[in-house]
Design a protein around this motif. Structure first.
Motif, mmCIF file in Angstrom:
data_model
loop_
_atom_site.group_PDB
_atom_site.id
_atom_site.type_symbol
_atom_site.label_atom_id
_atom_site.label_comp_id
_atom_site.label_asym_id
_atom_site.label_seq_id
_atom_site.Cartn_x
_atom_site.Cartn_y
_atom_site.Cartn_z
ATOM 1 N N VAL A 1 6.872 2.711 0.210
ATOM 2 C CA VAL A 1 5.530 2.722 0.786
ATOM 3 C C VAL A 1 4.973 1.315 0.592
ATOM 4 O O VAL A 1 4.641 0.917 -0.522
ATOM 5 N N VAL A 2 4.887 0.574 1.692
ATOM 6 C CA VAL A 2 4.486 -0.830 1.599
ATOM 7 C C VAL A 2 2.982 -1.032 1.746
ATOM 8 O O VAL A 2 2.457 -2.087 1.392
ATOM 9 N N HIS A 3 2.294 -0.004 2.265
ATOM 10 C CA HIS A 3 0.839 -0.118 2.405
ATOM 11 C C HIS A 3 0.255 1.271 2.606
ATOM 12 O O HIS A 3 0.859 2.117 3.257
ATOM 13 N N VAL A 4 -0.933 1.480 2.044
ATOM 14 C CA VAL A 4 -1.680 2.721 2.264
ATOM 15 C C VAL A 4 -3.076 2.336 2.745
ATOM 16 O O VAL A 4 -3.791 1.589 2.079
ATOM 17 N N HIS A 5 -3.425 2.840 3.915
ATOM 18 C CA HIS A 5 -4.758 2.619 4.470
ATOM 19 C C HIS A 5 -5.575 3.882 4.210
ATOM 20 O O HIS A 5 -5.252 4.946 4.728
ATOM 21 N N ARG A 6 -6.611 3.753 3.395
ATOM 22 C CA ARG A 6 -7.468 4.890 3.079
ATOM 23 C C ARG A 6 -8.688 4.853 3.990
ATOM 24 O O ARG A 6 -9.329 3.820 4.132
ATOM 25 N N GLY A 7 -8.971 5.991 4.593
ATOM 26 C CA GLY A 7 -10.103 6.052 5.501
ATOM 27 C C GLY A 7 -9.656 6.022 6.949
ATOM 28 O O GLY A 7 -8.471 5.955 7.266
ATOM 29 N N VAL A 8 -10.648 6.068 7.824
ATOM 30 C CA VAL A 8 -10.396 6.176 9.257
ATOM 31 C C VAL A 8 -9.885 4.858 9.846
ATOM 32 O O VAL A 8 -10.320 3.780 9.453
ATOM 33 N N LEU A 9 -8.937 4.978 10.761
ATOM 34 C CA LEU A 9 -8.501 3.840 11.574
ATOM 35 C C LEU A 9 -9.529 3.694 12.686
ATOM 36 O O LEU A 9 -9.853 4.669 13.368
ATOM 37 N N THR A 10 -10.050 2.493 12.876
ATOM 38 C CA THR A 10 -11.189 2.332 13.781
ATOM 39 C C THR A 10 -10.838 1.846 15.179
ATOM 40 O O THR A 10 -11.698 1.833 16.054
ATOM 41 N N SER A 11 -9.588 1.428 15.403
ATOM 42 C CA SER A 11 -9.205 0.973 16.744
ATOM 43 C C SER A 11 -7.686 0.962 16.886
ATOM 44 O O SER A 11 -6.961 0.932 15.890
ATOM 45 N N GLN A 12 -7.239 0.955 18.144
ATOM 46 C CA GLN A 12 -5.807 0.833 18.403
ATOM 47 C C GLN A 12 -5.295 -0.508 17.912
ATOM 48 O O GLN A 12 -4.207 -0.613 17.347
ATOM 49 N N GLN A 13 -6.103 -1.533 18.103
ATOM 50 C CA GLN A 13 -5.716 -2.877 17.672
ATOM 51 C C GLN A 13 -5.491 -2.911 16.158
ATOM 52 O O GLN A 13 -4.532 -3.509 15.673
ATOM 53 N N GLN A 14 -6.364 -2.264 15.398
ATOM 54 C CA GLN A 14 -6.217 -2.238 13.949
ATOM 55 C C GLN A 14 -4.904 -1.557 13.552
ATOM 56 O O GLN A 14 -4.150 -2.074 12.718
ATOM 57 N N LEU A 15 -4.616 -0.395 14.140
ATOM 58 C CA LEU A 15 -3.387 0.322 13.811
ATOM 59 C C LEU A 15 -2.156 -0.481 14.216
ATOM 60 O O LEU A 15 -1.211 -0.623 13.429
ATOM 61 N N ASP A 16 -2.171 -1.034 15.417
ATOM 62 C CA ASP A 16 -1.026 -1.829 15.884
ATOM 63 C C ASP A 16 -0.794 -3.044 14.987
ATOM 64 O O ASP A 16 0.352 -3.399 14.687
ATOM 65 N N GLN A 17 -1.887 -3.667 14.541
ATOM 66 C CA GLN A 17 -1.754 -4.839 13.664
ATOM 67 C C GLN A 17 -1.180 -4.443 12.307
ATOM 68 O O GLN A 17 -0.351 -5.166 11.737
ATOM 69 N N LEU A 18 -1.586 -3.300 11.778
ATOM 70 C CA LEU A 18 -1.031 -2.821 10.511
ATOM 71 C C LEU A 18 0.464 -2.551 10.642
ATOM 72 O O LEU A 18 1.256 -2.898 9.766
ATOM 73 N N VAL A 19 0.866 -1.931 11.746
ATOM 74 C CA VAL A 19 2.288 -1.665 11.979
ATOM 75 C C VAL A 19 3.067 -2.976 12.051
ATOM 76 O O VAL A 19 4.144 -3.106 11.469
ATOM 77 N N LYS A 20 2.513 -3.947 12.716
ATOM 78 C CA LYS A 20 3.171 -5.261 12.846
ATOM 79 C C LYS A 20 3.238 -5.971 11.494
ATOM 80 O O LYS A 20 4.292 -6.466 11.073
ATOM 81 N N ASP A 21 2.113 -6.014 10.790
ATOM 82 C CA ASP A 21 2.039 -6.752 9.517
ATOM 83 C C ASP A 21 2.826 -6.072 8.407
ATOM 84 O O ASP A 21 3.490 -6.737 7.599
ATOM 85 N N LYS A 22 2.756 -4.751 8.317
ATOM 86 C CA LYS A 22 3.350 -4.039 7.183
ATOM 87 C C LYS A 22 4.785 -3.598 7.426
ATOM 88 O O LYS A 22 5.574 -3.509 6.487
ATOM 89 N N LEU A 23 5.127 -3.328 8.707
ATOM 90 C CA LEU A 23 6.471 -2.822 8.999
ATOM 91 C C LEU A 23 7.305 -3.790 9.840
ATOM 92 O O LEU A 23 8.476 -3.540 10.081
ATOM 93 N N GLY A 24 6.681 -4.862 10.307
ATOM 94 C CA GLY A 24 7.406 -5.847 11.102
ATOM 95 C C GLY A 24 7.783 -5.354 12.483
ATOM 96 O O GLY A 24 8.735 -5.844 13.091
ATOM 97 N N VAL A 25 7.017 -4.406 13.005
ATOM 98 C CA VAL A 25 7.301 -3.837 14.322
ATOM 99 C C VAL A 25 6.106 -4.094 15.228
ATOM 100 O O VAL A 25 4.978 -3.762 14.877
ATOM 101 N N ALA A 26 6.368 -4.669 16.397
ATOM 102 C CA ALA A 26 5.310 -4.897 17.367
ATOM 103 C C ALA A 26 5.258 -3.705 18.327
ATOM 104 O O ALA A 26 6.185 -3.515 19.105
#
Length: 195
Positions: free
Chosen positions: A169-194
């Protein structure tokens, strides 16, 4: 003195409203005694696949098995490897509904595996309806007894965990995801997947 009392009362009211919006219990405080069965219409939810047994990893998902909300076998979380996005939700949680479209859109890309965990939810039939209505077309597990609470330090849903290819588990985001951009950026930054 009167101003201080008013401010204090207002602060408690605001804090109560924030906590009530999505805490660790359903809004009605009810508990369920239904632990061994899924809802009758569970076939509408994506089936859970069989997963090969793997040794637990350091900083991985907890070594517990949860039953499938839909059809399919129980899933042992410690067996899972990524790239994987695990979203902890409940049908009674308003912020979970707010972020559902972003999770559904990410799942449609097919770039990462997705897993939902219906958490502390006394109404499995409403959980199935929530997942199908929101288009969350990926497997979901049930954790009515808060089995994963301590391991993932869950105060309440929503919570989103990012699991790498080695199962950590490389990252845990607690609370609501507020946008598609935020989720996509987390996937890119934490999992290396665009996405």
């Amino acid at each position: 003195m009167r101003l201080r009392t008013t401010l204090c009362a207002t602060s408690w009211l605001v804090a109560g409203l924030v906590l009530a919006s999505c805490g660790s219990e359903p809004a009605d405080g009810s508990q369920s005694s239904t632990t061994g069965t899924t809802a009758n219409n569970s076939a509408k939810v994506s089936a859970c696949p069989s997963t090969p047994s793997k040794p637990p990893v350091s900083n991985g998902l907890p070594d517990v098995s949860l039953r499938c909300l839909g059809e399919g076998p129980d899933i042992r979380l410690a067996d899972l490897r990524g790239p994987l996005v695990v979203n902890v939700w409940a049908q009674w949680c308003g912020p979970c509904r707010d972020e559902a479209p972003y999770l559904a859109a990410l799942a449609k890309t097919g770039k990462v595996q997705m897993l939902g965990i219906d958490y502390a939810d006394p109404r499995p039939e409403l959980a199935v309806k929530f997942a199908t209505d929101e288009g969350l077309a990926y497997p979901h597990l049930v954790d009515q007894d808060k089995t994963i609470q301590q391991a993932l330090r869950i105060g309440g849903p929503p919570l989103t965990a990012f699991v790498d290819k080695d199962g950590a588990v490389v990252h845990v985001h607690r609370g609501v995801l507020t946008s598609q951009q935020q989720l996509d950026q987390l996937v890119k930054d934490k999992l290396g997947v665009a996405p």
